[in-house]
Design a protein around this motif. Structure first.
Motif, PDB file in Angstrom:
ATOM      1  N   LEU A 213      70.862  -4.947  -9.874  1.00 47.43           N
ATOM      2  CA  LEU A 213      69.598  -5.603  -9.769  1.00 47.43           C
ATOM      3  C   LEU A 213      69.400  -6.458  -8.812  1.00 47.43           C
ATOM      4  CD1 LEU A 213      66.607  -5.983 -10.514  1.00 47.43           C
ATOM      5  CD2 LEU A 213      67.306  -7.871 -12.113  1.00 47.43           C
ATOM      6  N   ALA A 214      70.778  -7.487  -8.665  1.00 47.73           N
ATOM      7  CA  ALA A 214      70.842  -8.278  -7.592  1.00 47.73           C
ATOM      8  C   ALA A 214      70.922  -7.708  -6.100  1.00 47.73           C
ATOM      9  CB  ALA A 214      72.160  -9.218  -7.707  1.00 47.73           C
ATOM     10  N   ALA A 215      71.819  -6.542  -6.075  1.00 49.24           N
ATOM     11  CA  ALA A 215      72.004  -5.802  -4.896  1.00 49.24           C
ATOM     12  C   ALA A 215      70.708  -5.261  -4.261  1.00 49.24           C
ATOM     13  CB  ALA A 215      72.974  -4.854  -5.298  1.00 49.24           C
ATOM     14  N   LEU A 216      69.988  -4.729  -5.618  1.00 48.95           N
ATOM     15  CA  LEU A 216      68.548  -3.989  -4.855  1.00 48.95           C
ATOM     16  C   LEU A 216      67.709  -5.045  -4.482  1.00 48.95           C
ATOM     17  CD1 LEU A 216      67.052  -1.449  -4.721  1.00 48.95           C
ATOM     18  CD2 LEU A 216      66.333  -1.714  -7.105  1.00 48.95           C
ATOM     19  N   GLN A 217      67.644  -6.083  -5.209  1.00 47.06           N
ATOM     20  CA  GLN A 217      66.848  -7.340  -4.745  1.00 47.06           C
ATOM     21  C   GLN A 217      67.032  -7.500  -3.428  1.00 47.06           C
ATOM     22  OE1 GLN A 217      67.469  -9.845  -8.050  1.00 47.06           O
ATOM     23  NE2 GLN A 217      65.582  -9.396  -9.163  1.00 47.06           N
ATOM     24  N   LEU A 218      68.226  -7.857  -3.031  1.00 44.49           N
ATOM     25  CA  LEU A 218      68.771  -8.159  -1.797  1.00 44.49           C
ATOM     26  C   LEU A 218      68.352  -7.046  -0.423  1.00 44.49           C
ATOM     27  CD1 LEU A 218      70.486 -10.622  -0.314  1.00 44.49           C
ATOM     28  CD2 LEU A 218      72.336  -8.783  -0.605  1.00 44.49           C
ATOM     29  N   LYS A 243      86.778 -12.070  -9.951  1.00 44.80           N
ATOM     30  CA  LYS A 243      85.949 -10.990 -10.003  1.00 44.80           C
ATOM     31  C   LYS A 243      84.477 -11.691  -9.426  1.00 44.80           C
ATOM     32  CE  LYS A 243      87.424  -8.491 -14.012  1.00 44.80           C
ATOM     33  NZ  LYS A 243      87.111  -7.981 -15.325  1.00 44.80           N
ATOM     34  N   ARG A 244      84.498 -13.149  -9.034  1.00 39.18           N
ATOM     35  CA  ARG A 244      83.385 -13.787  -8.639  1.00 39.18           C
ATOM     36  C   ARG A 244      83.188 -13.199  -7.075  1.00 39.18           C
ATOM     37  NH1 ARG A 244      81.661 -18.564 -10.486  1.00 39.18           N
ATOM     38  NH2 ARG A 244      81.856 -19.524  -8.443  1.00 39.18           N
ATOM     39  N   LYS A 245      84.121 -12.980  -6.350  1.00 36.52           N
ATOM     40  CA  LYS A 245      83.875 -12.837  -4.931  1.00 36.52           C
ATOM     41  C   LYS A 245      83.000 -11.885  -4.631  1.00 36.52           C
ATOM     42  CE  LYS A 245      87.626 -15.283  -3.541  1.00 36.52           C
ATOM     43  NZ  LYS A 245      88.753 -14.687  -2.807  1.00 36.52           N
ATOM     44  N   PRO A 246      82.793 -10.493  -4.901  1.00 37.70           N
ATOM     45  CA  PRO A 246      81.573  -9.922  -4.614  1.00 37.70           C
ATOM     46  C   PRO A 246      80.100 -10.712  -4.992  1.00 37.70           C
ATOM     47  CG  PRO A 246      83.138  -8.473  -5.962  1.00 37.70           C
ATOM     48  CD  PRO A 246      83.379 -10.029  -6.143  1.00 37.70           C
ATOM     49  N   PHE A 247      79.989 -11.227  -6.096  1.00 38.25           N
ATOM     50  CA  PHE A 247      78.926 -12.132  -6.289  1.00 38.25           C
ATOM     51  C   PHE A 247      78.644 -13.170  -5.354  1.00 38.25           C
ATOM     52  CE2 PHE A 247      79.788 -10.453 -10.823  1.00 38.25           C
ATOM     53  CZ  PHE A 247      79.340  -9.399 -10.675  1.00 38.25           C
ATOM     54  N   LEU A 248      79.730 -13.902  -5.186  1.00 38.55           N
ATOM     55  CA  LEU A 248      79.451 -14.833  -4.094  1.00 38.55           C
ATOM     56  C   LEU A 248      79.175 -14.332  -2.664  1.00 38.55           C
ATOM     57  CD1 LEU A 248      83.047 -17.055  -4.742  1.00 38.55           C
ATOM     58  CD2 LEU A 248      80.611 -17.794  -4.793  1.00 38.55           C
ATOM     59  N   ALA A 249      79.640 -13.200  -2.271  1.00 39.07           N
ATOM     60  CA  ALA A 249      79.209 -12.443  -1.021  1.00 39.07           C
ATOM     61  C   ALA A 249      77.923 -12.176  -1.171  1.00 39.07           C
ATOM     62  CB  ALA A 249      79.909 -11.198  -0.860  1.00 39.07           C
ATOM     63  N   GLY A 250      77.262 -11.708  -2.319  1.00 40.70           N
ATOM     64  CA  GLY A 250      75.729 -11.564  -2.329  1.00 40.70           C
ATOM     65  C   GLY A 250      75.109 -12.878  -2.308  1.00 40.70           C
ATOM     66  N   LYS A 251      75.408 -13.688  -2.923  1.00 36.39           N
ATOM     67  CA  LYS A 251      74.735 -15.044  -2.724  1.00 36.39           C
ATOM     68  C   LYS A 251      74.636 -15.615  -1.396  1.00 36.39           C
ATOM     69  CE  LYS A 251      74.989 -19.838  -4.513  1.00 36.39           C
ATOM     70  NZ  LYS A 251      75.374 -20.668  -5.566  1.00 36.39           N
ATOM     71  N   ALA A 252      75.938 -15.368  -0.543  1.00 31.42           N
ATOM     72  CA  ALA A 252      76.106 -15.739   0.814  1.00 31.42           C
ATOM     73  C   ALA A 252      74.934 -15.125   1.782  1.00 31.42           C
ATOM     74  CB  ALA A 252      77.197 -15.672   1.275  1.00 31.42           C
ATOM     75  N   SER A 253      74.728 -13.741   1.355  1.00 33.94           N
ATOM     76  CA  SER A 253      73.957 -13.287   2.204  1.00 33.94           C
ATOM     77  C   SER A 253      72.475 -13.512   1.876  1.00 33.94           C
ATOM     78  CB  SER A 253      73.981 -11.547   1.859  1.00 33.94           C
ATOM     79  OG  SER A 253      75.102 -11.067   2.146  1.00 33.94           O
ATOM     80  N   ALA A 254      72.012 -13.813   0.660  1.00 34.14           N
ATOM     81  CA  ALA A 254      70.736 -14.306   0.112  1.00 34.14           C
ATOM     82  C   ALA A 254      70.548 -15.641   0.841  1.00 34.14           C
ATOM     83  CB  ALA A 254      70.575 -14.266  -1.294  1.00 34.14           C
ATOM     84  N   LEU A 255      71.528 -16.355   1.026  1.00 31.33           N
ATOM     85  CA  LEU A 255      71.473 -17.676   1.452  1.00 31.33           C
ATOM     86  C   LEU A 255      71.031 -17.672   2.992  1.00 31.33           C
ATOM     87  CD1 LEU A 255      74.151 -19.864  -0.525  1.00 31.33           C
ATOM     88  CD2 LEU A 255      71.516 -20.124  -0.607  1.00 31.33           C
ATOM     89  N   PHE A 256      71.950 -17.009   3.545  1.00 27.23           N
ATOM     90  CA  PHE A 256      71.782 -16.550   5.052  1.00 27.23           C
ATOM     91  C   PHE A 256      70.299 -16.275   5.332  1.00 27.23           C
ATOM     92  CE2 PHE A 256      76.437 -15.964   5.570  1.00 27.23           C
ATOM     93  CZ  PHE A 256      76.627 -16.932   6.463  1.00 27.23           C
ATOM     94  N   ALA A 257      69.673 -15.407   4.613  1.00 24.48           N
ATOM     95  CA  ALA A 257      68.339 -14.659   4.624  1.00 24.48           C
ATOM     96  C   ALA A 257      67.274 -15.799   4.660  1.00 24.48           C
ATOM     97  CB  ALA A 257      68.044 -13.731   3.839  1.00 24.48           C
ATOM     98  N   LEU A 258      67.456 -16.607   3.588  1.00 23.97           N
ATOM     99  CA  LEU A 258      66.617 -17.723   3.453  1.00 23.97           C
ATOM    100  C   LEU A 258      66.770 -18.988   4.222  1.00 23.97           C
ATOM    101  CD1 LEU A 258      66.964 -17.842  -0.483  1.00 23.97           C
ATOM    102  CD2 LEU A 258      64.966 -16.986   0.778  1.00 23.97           C
TER     103      LEU A 258
END
Length: 402
Positions: A213-218, A243-258
């Motif tokens: 869901l997080a990946a699709l929302q992104l 295992k946190r690394k991929p989720f940190l990567a997704g969070k970084a992308s969302a923060l960049f976009a915001l």
């Protein structure tokens, strides 16, 4: 803020001139034969039946002004994945009454915020490349249409489609609507699985569904929702858990976009090499703007490695190397390396029309190696298909780690 035209002069005709595209506009053929020239409409011969887009002569014998699109604007022309482009259509001729005109916007990819009216906004799709948006203007029995090509960071290796034919307008609109509905259905299905957490099995399924869901929302540009999803996923792991690394990567992308730059760079650093190609690129842009040039070069290099068709990081890297006084032959070699990603003609047009790459264009011309630039290479399509995850809501075999 400068307008897109000031930042990228000539970008509006980037594809139209460089690739020799021609579009059927109303009743005539409009061909861009050179920089700065406007489309010229064929006139119907005397006595011929008026065609769509050509106003008939009045009873007095004086022809009324034909309906025509004076300008189709897009700001900006170059956006990141999920970026937003403001579009406007200026029309003249016909009756002169704006209320009598009907506007229909279409896009083969991406999402239009509205499909009617003289202005709209287009949200770029998740696929980098050149994407086509068009508008159809109708008044009475007359109609004119025009398209604009928008650059989503880098062109894809897929062949550019010819400008839309009459039959394509309806198909493009239906395709856009179908894609939107499919994405909404998938978001709803995943959200339903995430919400059900009654048993341990439910909670395990909810965890994996939340990651999807997080990946699709992104992908769909729902950055606030994606950020919340990634923060929940990160909360389920210890700080030391790799295992946190991929989720940190997704969070970084969302923060960049915001636009939350400081937070984005901090999370980006925590994700390391697990960051997405676009996150590496965004980080490079921010680091370069802050004067951290060695770190910016490193980020651009990682972006290029993460996506072999992502040419913009190489262009930014080459331009930055020039500014740092690196030898011109070394920099030109990067351009030659990047050419299969863009394609020779498109790369030359980009360098010639984008002011930020003026020094690169001059270095390439002085080197005499422009002839070594290659045409775009196709993507390898014979790769094995990855395994498909189970559909949301269905039982899946859960492998527990001992």
């Amino acid at each position: 803020m400068k307008s897109a035209d000031n930042q990228h002069p000539g970008r509006a005709r980037w594809v139209a001139v460089g690739l020799g595209l021609a579009a059927v506009l109303g009743g005539g053929i409009a061909v861009w034969s050179g920089a700065g020239e406007r489309p010229v409409r064929e006139q119907a011969p005397a006595g011929a039946t008026p065609r769509a887009g050509v106003e008939p002569a009045s009873a007095s014998g004086t022809a009324s002004a034909p309906l025509r699109i004076v300008r189709l604007t897009a700001s900006p022309h170059d956006v990141p994945v999920g970026g937003r482009v403001v579009l406007g259509c200026e029309v003249e001729g016909g009756s002169g009454e704006a209320s009598a005109r009907r506007y229909t916007w279409v896009a083969a990819r991406g999402r239009l915020e509205q499909e009617n009216g003289p202005a709209t906004a287009w949200v770029a799709p998740k696929t980098p490349g050149l994407h086509q948006v068009g508008v159809l203007v109708e008044e009475g029995g007359s109609q004119v249409k025009q398209t604009v090509m928008l650059h989503v960071h880098v062109p894809t290796p897929e062949d550019l489609l010819a400008l839309m034919k009459d039959s394509d307008w309806k198909q493009a609109r239906e395709q856009t609507q179908a894609q939107r509905e499919a994405a909404e259905a998938k978001l709803a299905a995943l959200s339903e699985v995430v919400a059900k957490r009654e048993t341990r099995e439910d909670r395990l399924r909810a965890y994996y569904a939340l990651a999807d869901l997080a990946a699709l929302q992104l992908d769909e540009g729902r950055y606030e929702e994606a950020l919340r999803s990634y923060e929940e996923l990160l909360g389920s792991h210890l700080e030391t858990d790799p295992k946190r690394k991929p989720f940190l990567a997704g969070k970084a992308s969302a923060l960049f976009a915001l636009g939350r730059e400081d937070e984005a760079l901090r999370v980006y650093a925590q994700a390391g090499d697990d960051n997405l190609a676009m996150s590496h690129y965004y980080a490079g842009l921010l680091l370069e703007a802050r004067g951290q040039l060695p770190e910016a070069l490193q980020a651009y290099g990682k972006a290029a490695e993460a996506n072999r068709w992502f040419a913009d990081p190489l262009l930014r890297q080459a331009e930055l190397m020039l500014r740092q006084g690196r030898p011109a032959p070394e920099v030109v070699e990067l351009l030659v390396t990047a050419s299969p990603r863009f394609g020779r003609e498109l790369l030359l047009e980009r360098l010639a029309t984008d002011p930020q790459f003026a020094a690169l264009n001059q270095a390439l011309g002085a080197s005499g190696r422009a002839g070594e630039l290659e045409e775009r290479r196709p993507i390898e399509t014979r790769l094995p298909e990855p395994p498909k995850p189970p559909e949301p809501g269905r039982s899946a075999v859960i492998i527990r780690e001992e």
